[in-house]
Every structure is written in structure tokens, then in C-alpha cells.
Motif scaffolding. Sequence first.
Motif, short mmCIF file in Angstrom:
data_model
loop_
_atom_site.label_atom_id
_atom_site.label_comp_id
_atom_site.label_asym_id
_atom_site.label_seq_id
_atom_site.Cartn_x
_atom_site.Cartn_y
_atom_site.Cartn_z
N PHE A 28 0.85 -1.19 0.00
CA PHE A 28 0.00 0.00 0.00
C PHE A 28 0.89 1.24 0.00
O PHE A 28 1.87 1.27 0.72
CB PHE A 28 -0.92 0.00 1.23
N PRO A 29 0.66 2.22 -0.77
CA PRO A 29 -0.40 2.56 -1.69
C PRO A 29 -0.12 2.16 -3.15
O PRO A 29 -0.84 2.57 -4.05
CB PRO A 29 -0.48 4.07 -1.57
N LEU A 30 0.94 1.36 -3.38
CA LEU A 30 1.26 0.97 -4.75
C LEU A 30 0.22 0.00 -5.29
O LEU A 30 -0.35 -0.80 -4.55
CB LEU A 30 2.64 0.33 -4.80
N LYS A 31 0.01 0.05 -6.59
CA LYS A 31 -0.94 -0.86 -7.22
C LYS A 31 -0.25 -2.15 -7.69
O LYS A 31 -0.90 -3.14 -7.97
CB LYS A 31 -1.60 -0.17 -8.39
N LYS A 32 1.06 -2.13 -7.77
CA LYS A 32 1.82 -3.29 -8.23
C LYS A 32 2.37 -4.04 -7.01
O LYS A 32 2.53 -3.47 -5.94
CB LYS A 32 2.98 -2.85 -9.12
N PRO A 33 2.70 -5.31 -7.18
CA PRO A 33 3.29 -6.06 -6.06
C PRO A 33 4.70 -5.56 -5.75
O PRO A 33 5.32 -4.84 -6.54
CB PRO A 33 3.31 -7.50 -6.56
N MET A 34 5.21 -5.98 -4.62
CA MET A 34 6.53 -5.53 -4.16
C MET A 34 7.67 -5.98 -5.06
O MET A 34 8.76 -5.44 -5.01
CB MET A 34 6.77 -6.01 -2.73
N SER A 35 7.42 -6.98 -5.90
CA SER A 35 8.48 -7.46 -6.79
C SER A 35 8.93 -6.40 -7.78
O SER A 35 9.99 -6.52 -8.39
CB SER A 35 8.01 -8.70 -7.54
N HIS A 36 8.14 -5.34 -7.96
CA HIS A 36 8.51 -4.27 -8.88
C HIS A 36 9.41 -3.21 -8.24
O HIS A 36 9.90 -2.33 -8.94
CB HIS A 36 7.25 -3.59 -9.42
N LEU A 37 9.64 -3.29 -6.95
CA LEU A 37 10.47 -2.29 -6.28
C LEU A 37 11.96 -2.53 -6.57
O LEU A 37 12.42 -3.67 -6.56
CB LEU A 37 10.24 -2.34 -4.77
N PRO A 38 12.69 -1.45 -6.84
CA PRO A 38 14.13 -1.61 -7.13
C PRO A 38 14.92 -2.28 -6.00
O PRO A 38 15.86 -3.03 -6.25
CB PRO A 38 14.61 -0.18 -7.37
N SER A 39 14.55 -2.01 -4.77
CA SER A 39 15.29 -2.61 -3.65
C SER A 39 15.13 -4.14 -3.64
O SER A 39 16.07 -4.86 -3.29
CB SER A 39 14.82 -2.03 -2.32
N VAL A 40 13.96 -4.62 -4.05
CA VAL A 40 13.75 -6.07 -4.12
C VAL A 40 14.60 -6.66 -5.25
O VAL A 40 15.23 -7.70 -5.09
CB VAL A 40 12.25 -6.40 -4.31
N TYR A 41 14.64 -5.97 -6.40
CA TYR A 41 15.50 -6.41 -7.50
C TYR A 41 16.95 -6.50 -7.03
O TYR A 41 17.65 -7.46 -7.34
CB TYR A 41 15.43 -5.42 -8.67
N ASN A 42 17.40 -5.47 -6.30
CA ASN A 42 18.79 -5.46 -5.84
C ASN A 42 19.09 -6.61 -4.89
O ASN A 42 20.13 -7.26 -4.99
CB ASN A 42 19.12 -4.13 -5.15
N LYS A 43 18.19 -6.86 -3.96
CA LYS A 43 18.41 -7.93 -2.97
C LYS A 43 18.40 -9.30 -3.64
O LYS A 43 19.22 -10.17 -3.31
CB LYS A 43 17.38 -7.88 -1.85
N VAL A 44 17.48 -9.51 -4.57
CA VAL A 44 17.45 -10.80 -5.27
C VAL A 44 18.70 -10.95 -6.13
O VAL A 44 19.28 -12.04 -6.22
CB VAL A 44 16.16 -10.95 -6.12
N GLY A 45 19.15 -9.85 -6.72
CA GLY A 45 20.40 -9.89 -7.48
C GLY A 45 21.59 -10.24 -6.60
O GLY A 45 22.47 -11.01 -7.00
N GLU A 46 21.64 -9.69 -5.39
CA GLU A 46 22.70 -10.03 -4.45
C GLU A 46 22.64 -11.51 -4.08
O GLU A 46 23.67 -12.18 -3.98
CB GLU A 46 22.58 -9.19 -3.18
#
Length: 96
Positions: free
Chosen positions: A59-77
Motif C-alpha cells: 500500500f499505496p502501490l498498485k503493483k506487487p513488491m516485486s517491482h520495487l528496485p530494492s527487491v530487485y537489488n536484494k534478489v540480485g545479491e
Amino acid sequence: MKDAFVPESSVILERPVLTRGGVINTFIRAPFSIGAVYIGIAIATRNFVVDFMKDRPRFPLKKPMSHLPSVYNKVGEMDMLIESARAVMVEGAAEG
């Protein structure tokens, strides 16, 4: 117990006596067997995080958290660390 007598008919399981060389040979292979387990745990954890974030709204985003850059960075790590661990295992096996 000292000087205890056990009749041959009462012996259920016999284990070979490990000598010093036997113990050392056992532990030489331990990093590969132990390391493989923890790499598998890391892969399962990474996959869980990816699946969890795909369905997790923020909340308040309409997309899931997988679209957040910080999540991309952590999964990349996570991917980088997993691949590094795999490379170390492969290199160690090649040298041994």
C-alpha cells in the motif's frame, strides 16, 4: 566401562574403529557435502522470496513488491552469492 564382557550373540551392530587417518579422510570431504546442503537452502530461500514478492501488495502501490528496485537489488545479491558459492564448490572439486 572397563573390562566388560559382551557375548558375541548380544552384539547387534559393529562399527569400524576410525583411525586418525579415517577421521581426517571423512572431514576432507565434509565441505562438499555440507556446502551443497547450504547452497540448496539458499536457492530455496531465494525462490521463496521471489514468489512471495510477486504476490505481496504494498500500500499505496498498485503493483506487487516485486517491482520495487530494492527487491530487485536484494534478489540480485542473492543470485550473485549463490553463484559465487557454486563456483567455489566446482573449483574445489576440480582441484581435489
